[in-house]
Design an enzyme around this catalytic site. Structure first.
Site, PDB file in Angstrom:
ATOM      1  N   ARG A   1       0.824  -1.213   0.000  1.00 19.69           N
ATOM      2  CA  ARG A   1       0.000   0.000   0.000  1.00 19.69           C
ATOM      3  C   ARG A   1       0.852   1.254   0.000  1.00 19.69           C
ATOM      4  O   ARG A   1       0.369   2.329  -0.301  1.00 19.69           O
ATOM      5  CB  ARG A   1      -0.904   0.012   1.247  1.00 19.69           C
ATOM      6  CG  ARG A   1      -1.880  -1.140   1.299  1.00 19.69           C
ATOM      7  CD  ARG A   1      -2.662  -1.091   2.600  1.00 19.69           C
ATOM      8  NE  ARG A   1      -3.411   0.134   2.754  1.00 19.69           N
ATOM      9  CZ  ARG A   1      -4.627   0.359   2.274  1.00 19.69           C
ATOM     10  NH1 ARG A   1      -5.226  -0.576   1.574  1.00 19.69           N
ATOM     11  NH2 ARG A   1      -5.237   1.501   2.483  1.00 19.69           N
TER      12      ARG A   1
ATOM     13  N   ARG B   1       8.920   6.270  -4.043  1.00 16.78           N
ATOM     14  CA  ARG B   1       8.963   6.930  -5.351  1.00 16.78           C
ATOM     15  C   ARG B   1      10.304   7.615  -5.540  1.00 16.78           C
ATOM     16  O   ARG B   1      10.805   8.265  -4.617  1.00 16.78           O
ATOM     17  CB  ARG B   1       7.875   7.998  -5.428  1.00 16.78           C
ATOM     18  CG  ARG B   1       6.509   7.425  -5.256  1.00 16.78           C
ATOM     19  CD  ARG B   1       5.509   8.136  -6.149  1.00 16.78           C
ATOM     20  NE  ARG B   1       4.194   7.616  -5.865  1.00 16.78           N
ATOM     21  CZ  ARG B   1       3.337   8.217  -5.068  1.00 16.78           C
ATOM     22  NH1 ARG B   1       3.617   9.378  -4.523  1.00 16.78           N
ATOM     23  NH2 ARG B   1       2.161   7.677  -4.842  1.00 16.78           N
TER      24      ARG B   1
ATOM     25  N   ARG C   1      -7.883  -4.882  14.110  1.00 12.54           N
ATOM     26  CA  ARG C   1      -7.518  -3.695  14.860  1.00 12.54           C
ATOM     27  C   ARG C   1      -8.681  -2.727  14.766  1.00 12.54           C
ATOM     28  O   ARG C   1      -9.370  -2.639  13.750  1.00 12.54           O
ATOM     29  CB  ARG C   1      -6.268  -3.034  14.272  1.00 12.54           C
ATOM     30  CG  ARG C   1      -5.042  -3.866  14.404  1.00 12.54           C
ATOM     31  CD  ARG C   1      -4.634  -4.090  15.816  1.00 12.54           C
ATOM     32  NE  ARG C   1      -3.919  -2.952  16.380  1.00 12.54           N
ATOM     33  CZ  ARG C   1      -3.457  -2.935  17.616  1.00 12.54           C
ATOM     34  NH1 ARG C   1      -3.657  -3.962  18.441  1.00 12.54           N
ATOM     35  NH2 ARG C   1      -2.800  -1.873  18.072  1.00 12.54           N
TER      36      ARG C   1
ATOM     37  N   ARG D   1      -1.736   9.108  13.999  1.00 10.81           N
ATOM     38  CA  ARG D   1      -1.909  10.224  13.070  1.00 10.81           C
ATOM     39  C   ARG D   1      -2.751  11.289  13.745  1.00 10.81           C
ATOM     40  O   ARG D   1      -3.511  10.988  14.672  1.00 10.81           O
ATOM     41  CB  ARG D   1      -2.703   9.804  11.821  1.00 10.81           C
ATOM     42  CG  ARG D   1      -2.202   8.606  11.102  1.00 10.81           C
ATOM     43  CD  ARG D   1      -2.950   8.369   9.794  1.00 10.81           C
ATOM     44  NE  ARG D   1      -3.968   7.342   9.917  1.00 10.81           N
ATOM     45  CZ  ARG D   1      -4.358   6.527   8.951  1.00 10.81           C
ATOM     46  NH1 ARG D   1      -3.827   6.642   7.746  1.00 10.81           N
ATOM     47  NH2 ARG D   1      -5.278   5.625   9.148  1.00 10.81           N
TER      48      ARG D   1
ATOM     49  N   GLU E   1      -5.511   9.871  16.273  1.00 11.08           N
ATOM     50  CA  GLU E   1      -5.941   8.495  15.988  1.00 11.08           C
ATOM     51  C   GLU E   1      -5.073   7.482  16.728  1.00 11.08           C
ATOM     52  O   GLU E   1      -3.858   7.483  16.578  1.00 11.08           O
ATOM     53  CB  GLU E   1      -5.859   8.239  14.482  1.00 11.08           C
ATOM     54  CG  GLU E   1      -6.218   6.811  14.097  1.00 11.08           C
ATOM     55  CD  GLU E   1      -6.024   6.526  12.607  1.00 11.08           C
ATOM     56  OE1 GLU E   1      -6.438   7.348  11.767  1.00 11.08           O
ATOM     57  OE2 GLU E   1      -5.434   5.475  12.303  1.00 11.08           O
TER      58      GLU E   1
ATOM     59  N   TYR F   1      -8.441  -6.578   3.498  1.00 12.22           N
ATOM     60  CA  TYR F   1      -8.082  -5.162   3.670  1.00 12.22           C
ATOM     61  C   TYR F   1      -8.430  -4.445   2.353  1.00 12.22           C
ATOM     62  O   TYR F   1      -7.594  -4.289   1.472  1.00 12.22           O
ATOM     63  CB  TYR F   1      -6.584  -5.101   3.957  1.00 12.22           C
ATOM     64  CG  TYR F   1      -6.010  -3.782   4.447  1.00 12.22           C
ATOM     65  CD1 TYR F   1      -6.740  -2.603   4.474  1.00 12.22           C
ATOM     66  CD2 TYR F   1      -4.697  -3.743   4.890  1.00 12.22           C
ATOM     67  CE1 TYR F   1      -6.177  -1.425   4.932  1.00 12.22           C
ATOM     68  CE2 TYR F   1      -4.119  -2.567   5.346  1.00 12.22           C
ATOM     69  CZ  TYR F   1      -4.861  -1.413   5.358  1.00 12.22           C
ATOM     70  OH  TYR F   1      -4.294  -0.245   5.806  1.00 12.22           O
TER      71      TYR F   1
ATOM     72  N   ASP G   1     -10.168  -1.236   0.038  1.00 10.97           N
ATOM     73  CA  ASP G   1     -10.471   0.189   0.017  1.00 10.97           C
ATOM     74  C   ASP G   1     -11.885   0.385  -0.550  1.00 10.97           C
ATOM     75  O   ASP G   1     -12.466  -0.544  -1.107  1.00 10.97           O
ATOM     76  CB  ASP G   1      -9.459   0.927  -0.869  1.00 10.97           C
ATOM     77  CG  ASP G   1      -8.078   0.931  -0.243  1.00 10.97           C
ATOM     78  OD1 ASP G   1      -7.990   0.799   0.990  1.00 10.97           O
ATOM     79  OD2 ASP G   1      -7.091   1.059  -0.987  1.00 10.97           O
TER      80      ASP G   1
HETATM   81  N1  UDP Z   1       2.805   2.758   7.416  1.00 11.12           N
HETATM   82  C1  UDP Z   1       3.929   3.100   8.136  1.00 11.12           C
HETATM   83  N2  UDP Z   1       4.201   4.406   8.373  1.00 11.12           N
HETATM   84  C2  UDP Z   1       3.404   5.404   7.948  1.00 11.12           C
HETATM   85  C3  UDP Z   1       2.243   5.063   7.209  1.00 11.12           C
HETATM   86  C4  UDP Z   1       1.963   3.725   6.969  1.00 11.12           C
HETATM   87  O1  UDP Z   1       4.657   2.221   8.584  1.00 11.12           O
HETATM   88  O2  UDP Z   1       3.699   6.577   8.226  1.00 11.12           O
HETATM   89  C5  UDP Z   1       2.542   1.315   7.169  1.00 11.12           C
HETATM   90  C6  UDP Z   1       1.693   0.713   8.297  1.00 11.12           C
HETATM   91  O3  UDP Z   1       2.087  -0.617   8.508  1.00 11.12           O
HETATM   92  C7  UDP Z   1       0.296   0.799   7.714  1.00 11.12           C
HETATM   93  C8  UDP Z   1       0.566   0.482   6.236  1.00 11.12           C
HETATM   94  O4  UDP Z   1       1.817   1.128   5.966  1.00 11.12           O
HETATM   95  O5  UDP Z   1      -0.573  -0.124   8.282  1.00 11.12           O
HETATM   96  C9  UDP Z   1      -0.503   0.961   5.279  1.00 11.12           C
HETATM   97  O6  UDP Z   1      -0.675   2.365   5.447  1.00 11.12           O
HETATM   98  P1  UDP Z   1      -1.953   3.134   4.923  1.00 11.12           P
HETATM   99  O7  UDP Z   1      -1.693   4.587   5.122  1.00 11.12           O
HETATM  100  O8  UDP Z   1      -2.292   2.661   3.561  1.00 11.12           O
HETATM  101  O9  UDP Z   1      -3.066   2.645   5.937  1.00 11.12           O
HETATM  102  P2  UDP Z   1      -4.597   3.098   6.118  1.00 11.12           P
HETATM  103  O10 UDP Z   1      -4.748   4.469   5.547  1.00 11.12           O
HETATM  104  O11 UDP Z   1      -5.421   2.034   5.449  1.00 11.12           O
HETATM  105  O12 UDP Z   1      -4.742   3.094   7.607  1.00 11.12           O
END
Ligand code: UDP
Length: 383
Positions: free
Chosen positions: A172, A176, A248, A279, A300, A348, A350
């Site tokens: 995910r 880049r 979770r 976050r 969060e 998982y 979207d």
């Molecule tokens: N992740 C991370 N650091 C970050 C953001 C994401 O390690 O700053 C990892 C973490 O394991 C997370 C996964 O990447 O569960 C997927 O992130 P995403 O932002 O796609 O998760 P969502 O928005 O679905 O919560």
């Protein structure tokens, strides 16, 4: 004309109901145990700030799927929106996903794309077949990037050792070698002008669709219907009789800021394990076309789902997959029911995956000649 029960008024259930209402003459009852439609995408205006709040956490619609994009726009206007996330780490504040600016700033370099790619290759850990999340990350980016951005956040998010997690979660989050700092790599990206709940409301407004809220489903009701579509949690369907699947859940501490802008960005990630939350979301930034003199933000947190908590993320650890197989076997013995969506299929997914699968499910059901499968499969199904 058949009587159909759809359990769950999130995107899975609403798209399915909308499509069946449009293409068949079936009578559709949509149930939800919450007091509102739209499931986890539910949006409402917060008073007194007047800010449109994503009650269960921000959802930025993104897809590269033309069918889904054209479909969703029939139900509301989307304002283009790019998700530019910032990350607070022990080494400073950077841009995510990891991109050329992140790499140059973290390593104090001025690489061009080719140099950065060669550099990351040189620091990546050689692991021929990464077997888990941590190995995948080390093989992709080496240990400094992993320790700075990924390890702490992942431990907080998933509550386990990253070596227990499937490598697929990391897919995910790209790396880049350009300055593109848009979190998603999708052809279309936007926020609904009047929120997600208004979109789902339009989907559900049809004379053949009735919606009942605050109604906990009981599977003995199946006998009163010709067919049931269930988008709740699959283990809940069986009253967790074989045990709980691992999920979770996330929860928020919300605060009002008496000023126009608290943090200057919609989402800031906190990657250090020592900071208890993952976050901070500041909702006013998701509607930059609106003016507000006060702001509301959510910290969060993530934790294991216990009885009574809302499941958000299927963990899919090895033991969960074994248990899932057993629940799927039980489900196959149930007549005239299909499971769908993130919770019904324990994947998982979207929003755009869910919408595509509900569109496929509806067209299969509307045109089928034999019974529909309990877990239908579709071309290009999300794994
Ligand atoms: N992740 C991370 N650091 C970050 C953001 C994401 O390690 O700053 C990892 C973490 O394991 C997370 C996964 O990447 O569960 C997927 O992130 P995403 O932002 O796609 O998760 P969502 O928005 O679905 O919560």
């Amino acid at each position: 004309m058949a009587k159909i029960l759809i359990v769950g008024a999130g995107f899975s259930g609403a798209v399915l109901a909308q499509q069946l209402a449009a293409h068949t003459d079936h009578k559709l009852l949509v149930l939800d145990e919450r007091s509102h439609i739209a499931g986890h995408c539910h949006t409402e205006r917060h008073q007194p700030t007047g800010v449109m709040v994503h009650v269960y956490g921000p959802h930025i619609f993104n897809t590269s799927n033309d069918v889904v994009w054209n479909y969703i726009q029939q139900f509301g206007k989307f304002v283009p929106n790019l998700n530019r996330v910032k990350a607070v780490t022990d080494r400073g504040i950077f841009s995510l996903p990891i991109n050329l600016l992140t790499i140059n700033q973290l390593f104090k370099k001025s690489f061009n794309p080719r140099e950065a790619e060669a550099f990351i290759k040189s620091i990546a850990v050689r692991i021929d077949e990464p077997a888990n999340f941590e190995e995948q990350a080390l093989a992709m980016m080496g240990s400094l990037l992993y320790e700075t951005f990924i390890r702490g956040y992942t431990i907080k998010q998933w509550g386990c050792d990253p070596r227990e997690l499937p490598a697929s979660i990391l897919k995910r989050l790209p790396i880049r070698f350009t300055y593109d700092d848009n979190y998603y790599h999708s052809k279309y990206q936007g926020i609904p002008f009047d929120g997600y709940t208004a979109i789902i409301e339009r989907m559900l407004s049809h004379p053949n669709i009735s919606v009942k809220l605050e109604q906990r489903y009981d599977r003995t009701w199946n006998q009163d219907f010709d067919y049931v579509f269930y988008s709740g949690a699959i283990d809940d369907y069986f009253a967790c009789q074989l045990g709980r699947l691992g999920y979770r859940t996330i929860y928020f501490e919300s605060e009002v800021f008496n000023g126009a802008d608290y943090q200057g960005n919609p989402v800031i990630n906190y990657c250090q394990e020592s900071v208890p939350y993952n976050r901070i979301h500041e909702h006013r930034h998701f509607t930059p076309w609106e003016d507000h003199s006060a702001s509301i933000y959510f910290r969060e947190y993530s934790k294991e789902t216990e009885a009574g908590d809302i499941p958000f993320y299927p963990k899919r650890l090895a033991r969960d997959i074994t248990l899932l197989k057993k629940y799927r076997e039980l489900a196959q013995n149930e007549a005239k029911i299909s499971f769908l969506g993130r919770l019904g299929t324990y994947r998982y997914m979207d929003m755009h995956h869910v919408i595509q699968e509900s569109l496929d499910m509806a067209s299969k059901f509307a045109s089928h000649t034999g019974p529909l499968e309990t877990f239908p499969t579709f071309p290009n199904q999300h794994p």
